[in-house]
Scaffold this motif. Structure first.
Motif, mmCIF file in Angstrom:
data_model
loop_
_atom_site.group_PDB
_atom_site.id
_atom_site.type_symbol
_atom_site.label_atom_id
_atom_site.label_comp_id
_atom_site.label_asym_id
_atom_site.label_seq_id
_atom_site.Cartn_x
_atom_site.Cartn_y
_atom_site.Cartn_z
ATOM 1 N N PHE A 1 0.793 -1.221 0.000
ATOM 2 C CA PHE A 1 0.000 0.000 0.000
ATOM 3 C C PHE A 1 0.835 1.286 0.000
ATOM 4 C CE2 PHE A 1 -3.101 -2.988 2.168
ATOM 5 C CZ PHE A 1 -3.777 -3.289 0.998
ATOM 6 N N ASP A 2 2.164 1.188 -0.126
ATOM 7 C CA ASP A 2 2.977 2.385 -0.335
ATOM 8 C C ASP A 2 2.614 2.991 -1.690
ATOM 9 O OD1 ASP A 2 4.400 2.175 2.024
ATOM 10 O OD2 ASP A 2 6.304 1.616 1.073
ATOM 11 N N ILE A 3 2.688 4.305 -1.765
ATOM 12 C CA ILE A 3 2.498 5.027 -3.018
ATOM 13 C C ILE A 3 3.882 5.402 -3.545
ATOM 14 C CG2 ILE A 3 1.605 7.128 -4.098
ATOM 15 C CD1 ILE A 3 -0.659 5.343 -3.253
ATOM 16 N N VAL A 4 4.100 5.159 -4.826
ATOM 17 C CA VAL A 4 5.382 5.459 -5.460
ATOM 18 C C VAL A 4 5.113 6.325 -6.689
ATOM 19 C CG1 VAL A 4 7.414 4.502 -6.590
ATOM 20 C CG2 VAL A 4 6.344 3.250 -4.700
ATOM 21 N N GLU A 5 5.765 7.474 -6.761
ATOM 22 C CA GLU A 5 5.717 8.320 -7.942
ATOM 23 C C GLU A 5 7.032 8.145 -8.690
ATOM 24 O OE1 GLU A 5 4.643 12.412 -7.374
ATOM 25 O OE2 GLU A 5 3.289 11.919 -5.732
ATOM 26 N N SER A 6 6.956 8.123 -9.992
ATOM 27 C CA SER A 6 8.182 7.936 -10.764
ATOM 28 C C SER A 6 8.058 8.533 -12.156
ATOM 29 C CB SER A 6 8.506 6.443 -10.887
ATOM 30 O OG SER A 6 9.737 6.262 -11.549
ATOM 31 N N LYS A 7 9.213 8.820 -12.722
ATOM 32 C CA LYS A 7 9.289 9.208 -14.126
ATOM 33 C C LYS A 7 10.359 8.386 -14.840
ATOM 34 C CE LYS A 7 12.448 13.119 -13.562
ATOM 35 N NZ LYS A 7 12.688 14.490 -13.961
ATOM 36 N N ARG A 8 10.763 7.278 -14.202
ATOM 37 C CA ARG A 8 11.777 6.405 -14.788
ATOM 38 C C ARG A 8 11.256 4.977 -14.857
ATOM 39 N NH1 ARG A 8 17.283 7.137 -11.709
ATOM 40 N NH2 ARG A 8 15.927 6.823 -9.934
ATOM 41 N N ALA A 9 11.552 4.318 -15.969
ATOM 42 C CA ALA A 9 11.118 2.933 -16.146
ATOM 43 C C ALA A 9 12.222 2.129 -16.804
ATOM 44 C CB ALA A 9 9.854 2.869 -17.010
ATOM 45 N N SER A 10 12.200 0.837 -16.527
ATOM 46 C CA SER A 10 13.158 -0.071 -17.148
ATOM 47 C C SER A 10 12.427 -1.284 -17.696
ATOM 48 C CB SER A 10 14.218 -0.513 -16.134
ATOM 49 O OG SER A 10 13.620 -1.246 -15.072
ATOM 50 N N ASN A 11 13.112 -1.966 -18.594
ATOM 51 C CA ASN A 11 12.652 -3.255 -19.101
ATOM 52 C C ASN A 11 13.841 -4.199 -18.945
ATOM 53 O OD1 ASN A 11 12.163 -4.789 -22.277
ATOM 54 N ND2 ASN A 11 11.082 -5.299 -20.412
ATOM 55 N N ILE A 12 14.034 -4.640 -17.715
ATOM 56 C CA ILE A 12 15.151 -5.524 -17.381
ATOM 57 C C ILE A 12 14.559 -6.878 -17.010
ATOM 58 C CG2 ILE A 12 17.124 -5.921 -15.876
ATOM 59 C CD1 ILE A 12 17.224 -2.841 -15.459
ATOM 60 N N GLU A 13 14.768 -7.838 -17.875
ATOM 61 C CA GLU A 13 14.220 -9.178 -17.651
ATOM 62 C C GLU A 13 15.081 -9.950 -16.659
ATOM 63 O OE1 GLU A 13 11.330 -9.999 -18.812
ATOM 64 O OE2 GLU A 13 11.053 -8.420 -20.280
ATOM 65 N N LEU A 14 14.512 -10.995 -16.077
ATOM 66 C CA LEU A 14 15.241 -11.815 -15.118
ATOM 67 C C LEU A 14 16.494 -12.429 -15.748
ATOM 68 C CD1 LEU A 14 12.278 -13.570 -13.279
ATOM 69 C CD2 LEU A 14 13.715 -11.722 -12.418
ATOM 70 N N GLY A 15 16.455 -12.679 -17.042
ATOM 71 C CA GLY A 15 17.623 -13.221 -17.734
ATOM 72 C C GLY A 15 18.842 -12.311 -17.636
ATOM 73 N N PHE A 16 18.624 -11.014 -17.511
ATOM 74 C CA PHE A 16 19.732 -10.069 -17.315
ATOM 75 C C PHE A 16 20.390 -10.323 -15.964
ATOM 76 C CE2 PHE A 16 21.219 -6.072 -15.458
ATOM 77 C CZ PHE A 16 22.131 -5.656 -16.401
ATOM 78 N N LEU A 17 19.568 -10.562 -14.939
ATOM 79 C CA LEU A 17 20.102 -10.779 -13.595
ATOM 80 C C LEU A 17 20.882 -12.083 -13.482
ATOM 81 C CD1 LEU A 17 17.039 -9.638 -11.428
ATOM 82 C CD2 LEU A 17 19.043 -8.298 -12.103
ATOM 83 N N THR A 18 20.472 -13.084 -14.242
ATOM 84 C CA THR A 18 21.167 -14.375 -14.203
ATOM 85 C C THR A 18 22.267 -14.452 -15.245
ATOM 86 O OG1 THR A 18 19.579 -15.399 -15.722
ATOM 87 C CG2 THR A 18 19.106 -15.568 -13.346
ATOM 88 N N GLN A 19 22.483 -13.373 -15.972
ATOM 89 C CA GLN A 19 23.473 -13.272 -17.038
ATOM 90 C C GLN A 19 23.251 -14.337 -18.113
ATOM 91 O OE1 GLN A 19 27.293 -13.214 -15.058
ATOM 92 N NE2 GLN A 19 26.889 -11.201 -14.187
ATOM 93 N N SER A 20 21.959 -14.629 -18.372
ATOM 94 C CA SER A 20 21.620 -15.596 -19.416
ATOM 95 C C SER A 20 20.961 -14.918 -20.616
ATOM 96 C CB SER A 20 20.705 -16.685 -18.854
ATOM 97 O OG SER A 20 19.511 -16.125 -18.342
ATOM 98 N N ALA A 21 20.976 -13.579 -20.637
ATOM 99 C CA ALA A 21 20.395 -12.838 -21.748
ATOM 100 C C ALA A 21 21.017 -11.442 -21.787
ATOM 101 C CB ALA A 21 18.882 -12.728 -21.568
ATOM 102 N N LEU B 1 -5.102 4.492 -3.832
ATOM 103 C CA LEU B 1 -4.561 5.300 -4.926
ATOM 104 C C LEU B 1 -5.526 6.421 -5.310
ATOM 105 C CD1 LEU B 1 -2.333 5.841 -6.945
ATOM 106 C CD2 LEU B 1 -3.305 4.064 -8.408
ATOM 107 N N THR B 2 -6.805 6.110 -5.367
ATOM 108 C CA THR B 2 -7.812 7.132 -5.689
ATOM 109 C C THR B 2 -7.807 8.240 -4.633
ATOM 110 O OG1 THR B 2 -9.175 5.512 -6.852
ATOM 111 C CG2 THR B 2 -10.269 7.537 -6.118
ATOM 112 N N LYS B 3 -7.779 7.876 -3.366
ATOM 113 C CA LYS B 3 -7.732 8.884 -2.284
ATOM 114 C C LYS B 3 -6.478 9.747 -2.393
ATOM 115 C CE LYS B 3 -10.501 6.233 0.949
ATOM 116 N NZ LYS B 3 -10.515 5.360 2.114
ATOM 117 N N TYR B 4 -5.351 9.132 -2.726
ATOM 118 C CA TYR B 4 -4.101 9.866 -2.888
ATOM 119 C C TYR B 4 -4.227 10.902 -4.009
ATOM 120 C CZ TYR B 4 0.883 10.712 -3.733
ATOM 121 O OH TYR B 4 2.122 11.304 -3.900
ATOM 122 N N LEU B 5 -4.821 10.493 -5.125
ATOM 123 C CA LEU B 5 -4.986 11.405 -6.251
ATOM 124 C C LEU B 5 -5.915 12.567 -5.900
ATOM 125 C CD1 LEU B 5 -5.285 8.760 -9.099
ATOM 126 C CD2 LEU B 5 -3.291 10.187 -8.573
#
Length: 178
Positions: free
Chosen positions: A55-75, A167-171
């Protein structure tokens, strides 16, 4: 324009764009071609890699597309896999990772934290990609529904309705909606 994913994650004040990277990219591109918005605010749920709480609210303007294969060094990828909006008004708390898959390996996903990636949401990378292409200021506001562990889906289902209300209440409190 306020947008959201779709299917079971809709809001009366947001336009659904689709679930996952592909549906979102197609539908948002179509929206921008026919009626380009002045700004985009994506709202939705997210899974936490461990630092953010349910239930934490997170605001961001950054996104990634890092698949699990990157973490295991298999992609690897030759593509930019981290994007940031030029939006000067968006807070920049954390990087939001996007994939068409929901992560369920708690031990492995904690490694995302080493790269500054704190939460995952299936659509946000697509939203940033399209917004950058059309030069539209963009930000995202997310509510955490689950951790990225073996209970991810069950916790998401259990917490989803309450998360949408939070989220609605936060907005409303931030005067983003009335």
């Amino acid at each position: 324009m306020i947008i959201c994913a779709g299917r079971n994650e809709t809001f009366p004040f947001a336009r659904p764009m689709g679930v996952g990277l592909v549906e979102t990219a197609i539908n948002l591109t179509q929206q921008c071609l026919f009626d380009k918005p002045d700004y985009l605010l994506f709202i939705g749920s997210a899974g936490s890699y461990g630092e953010k709480k349910i239930f934490d609210i997170v605001e961001s303007k950054r996104a990634s597309n890092i698949e699990l294969g990157f973490l295991t060094q298999s992609a690897y990828t030759p593509l930019d896999n981290v994007l940031e909006s030029d939006n000067k008004f968006a807070r920049n708390d954390t990087i939001v990772n996007s994939s068409n898959y929901i992560s369920t390996n708690k031990k492995l996903t904690k490694e995302y934290l080493d790269y500054g990636v704190g939460i995952e949401n299936m659509e946000f990378f697509s939203v940033l990609s399209v917004a950058k292409k059309f030069e539209i200021p963009v930000a995202g506001i997310f509510v955490v529904t689950n951790y990225t562990d073996e209970n991810a889906h069950e916790d998401f289902v259990k917490n989803h309705e309450e998360a949408k209300n939070i989220l609605t209440k936060y907005l409303i409190e931030k005067n983003i909606i009335k």
